[in-house]
Design an enzyme around this catalytic site. Sequence first.
Site, PDB file in Angstrom:
ATOM      1  N   HIS A   1       7.244  -3.819-140.653  1.00  0.00           N
ATOM      2  CA  HIS A   1       7.584  -3.989-139.233  1.00  0.00           C
ATOM      3  C   HIS A   1       7.933  -5.455-138.964  1.00  0.00           C
ATOM      4  CE1 HIS A   1       7.339  -4.028-134.899  1.00  0.00           C
ATOM      5  NE2 HIS A   1       7.425  -2.707-134.945  1.00  0.00           N
TER       6      HIS A   1
ATOM      7  N   GLY B   1       7.221   2.104-129.358  1.00  0.00           N
ATOM      8  CA  GLY B   1       6.129   1.161-129.164  1.00  0.00           C
ATOM      9  C   GLY B   1       5.463   1.355-127.815  1.00  0.00           C
ATOM     10  N   GLY B   2       5.802   0.502-126.859  1.00  0.00           N
ATOM     11  CA  GLY B   2       5.118   0.493-125.560  1.00  0.00           C
ATOM     12  C   GLY B   2       5.037   1.864-124.892  1.00  0.00           C
TER      13      GLY B   2
ATOM     14  N   SER C   1      12.346  -0.517-127.614  1.00  0.00           N
ATOM     15  CA  SER C   1      12.339  -0.221-126.175  1.00  0.00           C
ATOM     16  C   SER C   1      12.758   1.219-125.857  1.00  0.00           C
ATOM     17  CB  SER C   1      13.219  -1.220-125.416  1.00  0.00           C
ATOM     18  OG  SER C   1      12.732  -2.543-125.590  1.00  0.00           O
TER      19      SER C   1
ATOM     20  N   GLY D   1      10.284  -4.569-127.531  1.00  0.00           N
ATOM     21  CA  GLY D   1       9.445  -5.084-126.455  1.00  0.00           C
ATOM     22  C   GLY D   1      10.198  -5.887-125.409  1.00  0.00           C
TER      23      GLY D   1
ATOM     24  N   GLU E   1       7.241  -7.340-136.600  1.00  0.00           N
ATOM     25  CA  GLU E   1       6.128  -8.169-136.102  1.00  0.00           C
ATOM     26  C   GLU E   1       5.260  -8.656-137.256  1.00  0.00           C
ATOM     27  OE1 GLU E   1       4.779  -5.359-133.200  1.00  0.00           O
ATOM     28  OE2 GLU E   1       6.473  -5.861-131.894  1.00  0.00           O
TER      29      GLU E   1
ATOM     30  N   ASN F   1       3.925   4.025-132.389  1.00  0.00           N
ATOM     31  CA  ASN F   1       3.308   2.819-132.952  1.00  0.00           C
ATOM     32  C   ASN F   1       2.529   2.151-131.827  1.00  0.00           C
ATOM     33  OD1 ASN F   1       2.598   0.435-134.121  1.00  0.00           O
ATOM     34  ND2 ASN F   1       4.690  -0.333-134.405  1.00  0.00           N
ATOM     35  N   TRP F   2       1.208   2.336-131.883  1.00  0.00           N
ATOM     36  CA  TRP F   2       0.382   1.798-130.785  1.00  0.00           C
ATOM     37  C   TRP F   2       0.172   0.292-130.910  1.00  0.00           C
ATOM     38  CZ3 TRP F   2      -4.081   5.950-130.095  1.00  0.00           C
ATOM     39  CH2 TRP F   2      -3.532   7.085-129.494  1.00  0.00           C
ATOM     40  N   LYS F   3       0.561  -0.294-132.040  1.00  0.00           N
ATOM     41  CA  LYS F   3       0.400  -1.740-132.245  1.00  0.00           C
ATOM     42  C   LYS F   3      -1.052  -2.140-131.975  1.00  0.00           C
ATOM     43  CE  LYS F   3       5.294  -2.330-131.368  1.00  0.00           C
ATOM     44  NZ  LYS F   3       6.375  -3.198-130.926  1.00  0.00           N
TER      45      LYS F   3
ATOM     46  N   GLU G   1      15.114  -0.975-136.491  1.00  0.00           N
ATOM     47  CA  GLU G   1      14.583  -1.617-135.293  1.00  0.00           C
ATOM     48  C   GLU G   1      15.227  -2.999-135.133  1.00  0.00           C
ATOM     49  OE1 GLU G   1      10.512   0.302-134.169  1.00  0.00           O
ATOM     50  OE2 GLU G   1      10.194  -1.553-135.262  1.00  0.00           O
TER      51      GLU G   1
HETATM   52  P1  13P Z   1       8.880  -1.130-128.167  1.00  0.00           P
HETATM   53  O1  13P Z   1       9.211   0.325-128.037  1.00  0.00           O
HETATM   54  O2  13P Z   1       7.658  -1.535-127.375  1.00  0.00           O
HETATM   55  O3  13P Z   1      10.067  -1.992-127.934  1.00  0.00           O
HETATM   56  O4  13P Z   1       8.448  -1.346-129.687  1.00  0.00           O
HETATM   57  C1  13P Z   1       9.277  -0.861-130.678  1.00  0.00           C
HETATM   58  C2  13P Z   1       8.595  -0.988-131.962  1.00  0.00           C
HETATM   59  O5  13P Z   1       8.415  -2.089-132.457  1.00  0.00           O
HETATM   60  C3  13P Z   1       8.094   0.228-132.609  1.00  0.00           C
HETATM   61  O6  13P Z   1       7.641  -0.041-133.886  1.00  0.00           O
END
Ligand code: 13P
Length: 284
Positions: free
Chosen positions: A106, A244-245, A223, A183, A108, A22-24, A177
């Site tokens: 998600h 994510g990151g 994370s 994050g 977010e 997930n590149w957000k 999640e």
């Molecule tokens: P991180 O891996 O950056 O914590 O993000 C997780 C996430 O929200 C994947 O959708």
Amino acid sequence: MPTGRLVPCDDAAVRPVLIVANWKMNTTPADAGDLAVAIAAATDEPAVGRVICPPFVSLQPVRDALAGSGVEVGAQDLHHEVSGAYTGDISASMLEGLVSWCIVGHSERRRDHGETDERIGHKLARCREAGIRPILCVGEQLQEREAGRAIAVVGEQLRRTFEASARMDERLVIAYEPVWAIGTGLTARGADAAEMAEAIRQALGELGYGARAAEVPVLYGGSVTSASIGEFLAEPTIDGALVGGASLKVDEMAGIVARAALTARARQVIGETSSGAGDRRGDP
Ligand code: 13P
């Protein structure tokens, strides 16, 4: 949510191992294709399902860049209505042909766009109509976990979502999640994530999936890195990760997928040799 004893799942061997990036809100259309190609080359493991979810504007370049690579493309969201006066939004039909997957619900988006379980249920319906495979995100806040309510909270999210979506989706994937792990550098403990995965399947069974709930892949997200992925994949109830990151870093993705391949191959062997019987605590 079920309150009874959680029964260990014996069906890991029948579920795919998936790593979803997930590149957000990162990358641009100018650089996303190159990053996708580099990740595809560094993660060439046919035993592992690989999906990259870039921002909407990069879907086309990433899709073109990944052609023939075996890596699939997903969106990060879609609108809950079919079409209409929704400025700036993206419908399922706009995604058709561009993606085979879509992240839905998600945290977010729940936080920043006021998404409710009901709307998320409608999004599942839009995915179903468009033939897009949904990755439904669920997870609790830190205070809810500390109060011992994590399983109940996730169970309620599932119940309200499926009430609105009206039908069960056979191709559903769930991403657990925990909001406090996204994050932050904090991760859930593998055992806690595994317990939640089992509770999620039990809830799905009671919400209408019946025995098929055992076949629904449950991913962990929050994370995840190449260093932490092993703790989750060692758990037979967890089938991969929503990253994510770390998914923006080629080396990290290489490490994560290499670790996932060990689990995928081990589960394939178990599936072939023992029809899924036995204790899988020793999964690599
Ligand atoms: P991180 O891996 O950056 O914590 O993000 C997780 C996430 O929200 C994947 O959708």
